[in-house]
Write an enzyme that holds these catalytic residues in place. Structure first.
Site, PDB file in Angstrom:
ATOM      1  N   SER A  84     -31.712 -77.403 -57.587  1.00 47.41           N
ATOM      2  CA  SER A  84     -33.143 -77.731 -57.688  1.00 47.41           C
ATOM      3  C   SER A  84     -33.855 -77.894 -56.356  1.00 47.41           C
ATOM      4  O   SER A  84     -35.083 -78.040 -56.319  1.00 47.41           O
ATOM      5  CB  SER A  84     -33.335 -78.999 -58.514  1.00 47.41           C
ATOM      6  OG  SER A  84     -33.191 -78.719 -59.887  1.00 47.41           O
ATOM      7  N   LYS A 128     -36.924 -75.851 -55.586  1.00 40.95           N
ATOM      8  CA  LYS A 128     -38.295 -76.236 -55.921  1.00 40.95           C
ATOM      9  C   LYS A 128     -39.147 -76.556 -54.695  1.00 40.95           C
ATOM     10  O   LYS A 128     -40.374 -76.593 -54.785  1.00 40.95           O
ATOM     11  CB  LYS A 128     -38.289 -77.427 -56.881  1.00 40.95           C
ATOM     12  CG  LYS A 128     -37.685 -77.118 -58.253  1.00 40.95           C
ATOM     13  CD  LYS A 128     -37.750 -78.343 -59.169  1.00 40.95           C
ATOM     14  CE  LYS A 128     -37.251 -78.041 -60.570  1.00 40.95           C
ATOM     15  NZ  LYS A 128     -35.779 -77.971 -60.670  1.00 40.95           N
ATOM     16  N   SER A 143     -38.103 -83.435 -61.230  1.00 38.10           N
ATOM     17  CA  SER A 143     -37.437 -82.133 -61.096  1.00 38.10           C
ATOM     18  C   SER A 143     -37.530 -81.312 -62.383  1.00 38.10           C
ATOM     19  O   SER A 143     -36.567 -80.654 -62.790  1.00 38.10           O
ATOM     20  CB  SER A 143     -35.963 -82.313 -60.696  1.00 38.10           C
ATOM     21  OG  SER A 143     -35.439 -81.106 -60.192  1.00 38.10           O
ATOM     22  N   LYS A 185     -36.236 -83.982 -52.029  1.00 40.00           N
ATOM     23  CA  LYS A 185     -35.810 -83.268 -53.232  1.00 40.00           C
ATOM     24  C   LYS A 185     -34.284 -83.269 -53.361  1.00 40.00           C
ATOM     25  O   LYS A 185     -33.568 -83.062 -52.382  1.00 40.00           O
ATOM     26  CB  LYS A 185     -36.317 -81.815 -53.191  1.00 40.00           C
ATOM     27  CG  LYS A 185     -36.168 -81.098 -54.518  1.00 40.00           C
ATOM     28  CD  LYS A 185     -37.143 -81.633 -55.542  1.00 40.00           C
ATOM     29  CE  LYS A 185     -36.772 -81.220 -56.950  1.00 40.00           C
ATOM     30  NZ  LYS A 185     -35.570 -81.947 -57.476  1.00 40.00           N
TER      31      LYS A 185
END
Length: 397
Positions: free
Chosen positions: A70, A73, A130, A241
């Site tokens: 993820s 992103k 997320s 993140k």
């Protein structure tokens, strides 16, 4: 009597062992306060950057190609903020969820087909929780399809010099090595996001927030909980993140700010979620312990004579302070500033022309400079200018 003596020595021995155990426990608890190079980073790869200059403070196999999960992103968010900056997208614009977006697995915020949410809300869903569904909904809104959006992601990555990165989707669910990046590339795109769009911290630092799902079935509240537990574990953490899949293991791009210094710590392929946060914290503390900042805030205006111009002088100044990050083997007190300005310049000159610099050295090594730019233009003298000057000087004499 002998029994008492034996008992006494056994107690002393036991106390010593207890002290050793307590000492080991104390070491483990403070192991993050690292001041040397002996960093115990078990993750597959890692990198530590100073955000403003991009200077690398530590790296371990930083160019190893790994699965980003993820953390993908981050690039999606860059493209979203690019659109907002260009005026093509507004925070209050409504985005409609497609059937494809709804079908995303993994971490999600459970958007329904046809549900509308604002860009502002979907950014929260992406950076805080997320949400893969939110990510795809935004990609389709911007580019028409996730495939077209991914093309833009790869173009943006190439433009940033991310030579070890290929994206196959916009959220990181593509769990094969066809979708890959590196710790260095994650550092590059993280730096791009937080330096170009610092408003991201308004989202990434949120621990928990509610959004409202409104569909044909009615309205209901949904709580977004931040996946970045470092926000609670490290007082200087600001984002950014996390990511995890069976291939990627556990990853994090962690940002922090202390005394005005912003750092980015990237951990790729940690063995578990606790290790990724512990090792990111270790890197951040190492960074803050090893560096010092040199900043020249004395920005004086310069006055340089001009030959053959309609004005006798051009004025110059720097546009920003010079800043340098000193590593563990450097001292800001050793930095020497030298002025590099010509005795005179020749017209014509335009406002904004580079007319000199302040150069900075440690010993004989130049570590950087601050350009001096003209704050006014000077035209070249023409025939009439010389004619008028002649008669002006004649009558004044």
């Amino acid at each position: 009597m002998w029994k008492k003596i034996v008992v006494f020595f056994m107690c002393v021995l036991l106390m010593g062992q207890t002290a050793n155990v307590m000492g080991m426990t104390a070491y483990v608890e403070t192991a993050g306060n690292v001041t040397g190079d002996n960093l115990d980073i078990s993750a597959h790869s890692a990198i530590l950057l100073e955000a403003e200059t991009g200077k690398v403070l530590y790296e371990k196999d930083a160019d190893l190609e790994v699965s980003p999960a993820s953390i993908t992103k981050i690039m999606t968010l860059i493209l979203i903020f690019d659109q907002i900056k260009s005026g093509k997208l507004d925070y209050e614009d409504l985005v409609t969820t497609s059937e494809h977006a709804k079908s995303m697995g993994g971490s999600q915020v459970f958007l329904e087909t046809g549900e509308q949410q604002s860009v502002d809300t979907l950014i929260k869903c992406i950076i805080i929780a997320s949400g893969n569904d939110a990510c795809v909904a935004m990609a389709e809104h911007i580019a028409g399809s996730e495939e077209e959006f991914v093309k833009k992601m790869n173009e943006r990555a190439a433009g940033l010099g991310m030579t070890h990165t290929v994206f196959r989707d916009c959220c990181g669910l593509y769990d094969t090595m066809e979708h890959h990046t590196s710790a260095r590339d994650v550092g590059i795109m993280s730096r791009e996001l937080i330096t170009k769009y610092p408003e991201i911290f308004q989202y990434s630092s949120v621990w928990m927030e509610n959004i409202t799902h409104t569909t044909d079935k009615g309205s209901k509240e949904f709580t977004l909980a931040n996946t970045n537990k470092l926000l609670k574990q490290y007082s200087y953490a600001t984002g950014l993140k996390t990511g995890s899949t069976s291939l990627a293991k556990y990853c994090v791009s962690a940002t922090a700010e202390k005394d005005g210094v912003k750092l980015i710590a990237v951990i790729m392929g940690a063995k578990d979620y606790k290790a990724r946060f512990a090792e990111a914290k270790t890197l951040l503390e190492y960074g803050y312990n090893m560096i010092s900042i040199y900043e020249d805030t004395e920005l004086k205006k310069e006055k340089i004579p001009v030959k053959g111009g309609t004005r006798a002088y051009v004025y110059g100044e720097t546009r920003e302070n010079f800043k340098y990050i000193c590593g563990k083997d450097q001292n800001s007190a050793d930095i020497i500033k030298k002025k590099h300005i010509p005795k005179s310049l020749r017209a014509p000159l335009k406002k904004g022309d580079s007319i000199g610099s302040y150069d900075y050295y440690i010993g004989n090594e130049k570590i950087g400079d601050a350009k001096i730019y003209a704050t006014n233009g000077v035209n070249k003298k023409g025939y009439m200018d010389y004619y008028i000057n002649f008669w002006y000087n004649f009558f004044n004499q």
